[in-house]
Design a protein around this motif. Structure first.
Motif, short mmCIF file in Angstrom:
data_model
loop_
_atom_site.label_atom_id
_atom_site.label_comp_id
_atom_site.label_asym_id
_atom_site.label_seq_id
_atom_site.Cartn_x
_atom_site.Cartn_y
_atom_site.Cartn_z
N GLU A 138 6.01 5.33 -4.82
CA GLU A 138 6.52 4.72 -3.59
C GLU A 138 7.91 4.13 -3.76
N THR A 183 0.82 -1.20 0.00
CA THR A 183 0.00 0.00 0.00
C THR A 183 0.85 1.25 0.00
N HIS A 184 2.01 1.19 0.68
CA HIS A 184 2.97 2.29 0.67
C HIS A 184 4.30 1.81 1.25
#
Length: 97
Positions: A91, A64-65
């Protein structure tokens, strides 16, 4: 580990870190969302083996990150399972250090 939705299981690691096993496609096909802190790979692999079957592996690892509590075990798990790690291009600087 608890089921949070149909086909979605949440594994809490060290009280504040969560990873998710998400079933996709056919039975036994799944992806891992986030990988917890560095050193979490053994716990995640054991949970996957219990949830699906011994020796299972995801289709991919989705991040997600790039924070360490979400991506800390990504490399170790990707190497163990020989699967791709997918993340948003913005990212990448965080993931590559």
């Amino acid at each position: 580990m608890k089921q949070v939705a149909h086909g979605v299981h949440q594994l809490s690691i060290q009280r504040f870190v969560n990873v998710y096993f998400v079933e996709v496609g056919l039975a036994g096909e799944w992806v891992l969302v986030d990988t917890g802190l560095p050193g979490s790979e053994k716990t995640i692999i054991e949970a996957a083996n219990q949830l699906f079957y011994p020796g299972t592996h995801p289709q991919a690892i989705l991040l997600t990150h790039g924070h360490m509590d979400h991506a800390g075990s990504a490399q170790a798990l990707a190497e163990h399972w020989k699967v791709p790690v997918l993340a948003h291009p913005l990212e990448l600087p965080f993931l590559r250090g």
